[in-house]
Design a protein around this motif. Structure first.
Motif, mmCIF file in Angstrom:
data_model
loop_
_atom_site.group_PDB
_atom_site.id
_atom_site.type_symbol
_atom_site.label_atom_id
_atom_site.label_comp_id
_atom_site.label_asym_id
_atom_site.label_seq_id
_atom_site.Cartn_x
_atom_site.Cartn_y
_atom_site.Cartn_z
ATOM 1 N N PRO A 18 0.799 -1.228 0.000
ATOM 2 C CA PRO A 18 0.000 0.000 0.000
ATOM 3 C C PRO A 18 0.832 1.278 0.000
ATOM 4 O O PRO A 18 0.420 2.283 -0.573
ATOM 5 N N LYS A 19 2.018 1.255 0.594
ATOM 6 C CA LYS A 19 2.856 2.454 0.605
ATOM 7 C C LYS A 19 3.251 2.841 -0.825
ATOM 8 O O LYS A 19 3.182 4.013 -1.199
ATOM 9 N N ARG A 20 3.654 1.871 -1.611
ATOM 10 C CA ARG A 20 4.046 2.142 -3.001
ATOM 11 C C ARG A 20 2.840 2.608 -3.818
ATOM 12 O O ARG A 20 2.952 3.501 -4.657
ATOM 13 N N ILE A 21 1.691 2.011 -3.562
ATOM 14 C CA ILE A 21 0.462 2.406 -4.267
ATOM 15 C C ILE A 21 0.094 3.840 -3.900
ATOM 16 O O ILE A 21 -0.188 4.661 -4.776
ATOM 17 N N GLN A 22 0.124 4.157 -2.616
ATOM 18 C CA GLN A 22 -0.172 5.519 -2.174
ATOM 19 C C GLN A 22 0.817 6.509 -2.787
ATOM 20 O O GLN A 22 0.447 7.621 -3.153
ATOM 21 N N HIS A 23 2.070 6.093 -2.916
ATOM 22 C CA HIS A 23 3.100 6.972 -3.481
ATOM 23 C C HIS A 23 2.753 7.377 -4.911
ATOM 24 O O HIS A 23 2.755 8.558 -5.242
ATOM 25 N N PHE A 24 2.461 6.391 -5.758
ATOM 26 C CA PHE A 24 2.221 6.770 -7.148
ATOM 27 C C PHE A 24 0.932 7.565 -7.308
ATOM 28 O O PHE A 24 0.843 8.433 -8.186
ATOM 29 N N ILE A 25 -0.047 7.338 -6.446
ATOM 30 C CA ILE A 25 -1.280 8.136 -6.495
ATOM 31 C C ILE A 25 -0.965 9.601 -6.177
ATOM 32 O O ILE A 25 -1.446 10.522 -6.846
ATOM 33 N N LYS A 26 -0.158 9.819 -5.157
ATOM 34 C CA LYS A 26 0.199 11.195 -4.778
ATOM 35 C C LYS A 26 1.023 11.868 -5.871
ATOM 36 O O LYS A 26 0.783 13.041 -6.196
ATOM 37 N N VAL A 27 1.982 11.152 -6.440
ATOM 38 C CA VAL A 27 2.796 11.735 -7.512
ATOM 39 C C VAL A 27 1.914 12.074 -8.712
ATOM 40 O O VAL A 27 2.036 13.157 -9.295
ATOM 41 N N TYR A 28 1.016 11.172 -9.049
ATOM 42 C CA TYR A 28 0.084 11.430 -10.155
ATOM 43 C C TYR A 28 -0.727 12.697 -9.905
ATOM 44 O O TYR A 28 -0.845 13.556 -10.781
ATOM 45 N N GLU A 29 -1.264 12.848 -8.709
ATOM 46 C CA GLU A 29 -2.110 14.009 -8.434
ATOM 47 C C GLU A 29 -1.307 15.308 -8.471
ATOM 48 O O GLU A 29 -1.756 16.299 -9.062
ATOM 49 N N ASP A 56 7.202 4.503 -11.079
ATOM 50 C CA ASP A 56 7.983 3.575 -10.252
ATOM 51 C C ASP A 56 7.746 2.108 -10.596
ATOM 52 O O ASP A 56 8.048 1.225 -9.792
ATOM 53 N N ILE A 57 7.267 1.829 -11.780
ATOM 54 C CA ILE A 57 6.970 0.454 -12.177
ATOM 55 C C ILE A 57 8.220 -0.436 -12.163
ATOM 56 O O ILE A 57 8.121 -1.652 -12.052
ATOM 57 N N GLY A 58 9.387 0.158 -12.209
ATOM 58 C CA GLY A 58 10.626 -0.619 -12.193
ATOM 59 C C GLY A 58 11.101 -1.051 -10.819
ATOM 60 O O GLY A 58 12.058 -1.829 -10.706
ATOM 61 N N ILE A 59 10.447 -0.595 -9.761
ATOM 62 C CA ILE A 59 10.917 -0.932 -8.410
ATOM 63 C C ILE A 59 10.806 -2.433 -8.125
ATOM 64 O O ILE A 59 11.792 -3.084 -7.760
ATOM 65 N N ARG A 60 9.623 -2.982 -8.257
ATOM 66 C CA ARG A 60 9.427 -4.406 -7.923
ATOM 67 C C ARG A 60 10.323 -5.306 -8.773
ATOM 68 O O ARG A 60 11.015 -6.180 -8.232
ATOM 69 N N PRO A 61 10.363 -5.115 -10.107
ATOM 70 C CA PRO A 61 11.260 -5.954 -10.908
ATOM 71 C C PRO A 61 12.730 -5.811 -10.494
ATOM 72 O O PRO A 61 13.465 -6.808 -10.493
ATOM 73 N N GLY A 78 12.092 -0.228 -15.574
ATOM 74 C CA GLY A 78 10.722 0.244 -15.714
ATOM 75 C C GLY A 78 10.127 0.242 -17.108
ATOM 76 O O GLY A 78 8.992 -0.221 -17.302
ATOM 77 N N PRO A 79 10.838 0.752 -18.115
ATOM 78 C CA PRO A 79 10.214 0.880 -19.438
ATOM 79 C C PRO A 79 9.665 -0.421 -20.026
ATOM 80 O O PRO A 79 8.587 -0.425 -20.617
ATOM 81 N N GLU A 80 10.360 -1.514 -19.848
ATOM 82 C CA GLU A 80 9.886 -2.795 -20.389
ATOM 83 C C GLU A 80 8.521 -3.168 -19.800
ATOM 84 O O GLU A 80 7.594 -3.575 -20.516
ATOM 85 N N TYR A 81 8.375 -3.001 -18.497
ATOM 86 C CA TYR A 81 7.118 -3.336 -17.829
ATOM 87 C C TYR A 81 6.018 -2.334 -18.185
ATOM 88 O O TYR A 81 4.862 -2.709 -18.334
#
Length: 163
Positions: A18-29, A56-61, A78-81
């Motif tokens: 949830p922390k990573r999810i909350q992060h990208f939501i805040k950056v998007y807004e 941040d899609i490249g973090i988990r990979p 990130g770009p590949e994903y």
């Protein structure tokens, strides 16, 4: 709307974090608000929105592949994903995908910023990271003075952190 669907896909991609999810939501807004206030063209705002959601899609990979996720690895992985995820959206053009992937591949690179969309993504990500990482005021001021250029981004960082 594509952003809503992309948020769902990124939430699924980061399931259990949830922390990573909350992060990208805040950056998007923040990116969206700055983009609107800085009068980005609609086509550029669309790209910025999608890049901010996926930045941040490249973090988990990176964590899975290397056991760490520093900024350069995020940019590398990130770009590949992102390309794979965007392929599910027929309404996203090849040109849009290319720019989104470029932004993801550079969102921790602060020199040679080649567009307002790129500048705004850097600013929005920092606004969130500075708070989440509890950065000291002097570090925030240094980063602001080196990277922030938009009137809206400067206003937000100065207001948020009482600078």
């Amino acid at each position: 709307m594509i952003n809503d669907e992309l948020i769902i896909k990124m939430t699924e991609f980061n399931a259990g974090d949830p922390k990573r999810i909350q992060h990208f939501i805040k950056v998007y807004e923040f990116a969206h608000v700055i983009g609107v206030k800085e009068e980005l063209l609609a086509a550029d705002l669309r790209i910025l929105d999608m890049a901010a959601i996926m930045h941040d899609i490249g973090i988990r990979p990176s964590e899975e592949k290397y056991g760490r996720c520093d900024g350069k690895l995020q940019e590398q992985e990130g770009p590949e994903y992102a390309k794979e995820m965007l392929a599910d959206f027929s309404e996203v053009t090849a040109t849009e995908t290319e720019r989104i992937c470029y932004l993801i591949a550079h969102h921790h690179t602060y020199d040679n910023v080649d567009g307002l969309d790129y500048r705004i993504l850097l600013e929005a990500d920092f606004l969130v990271n500075a708070m989440e990482d509890d950065l000291p005021k002097d570090a925030i001021i240094t980063f602001r003075d080196k990277v922030f250029e938009t009137k809206t981004g400067l206003h937000l960082i100065n207001t948020m952190f009482g600078l």
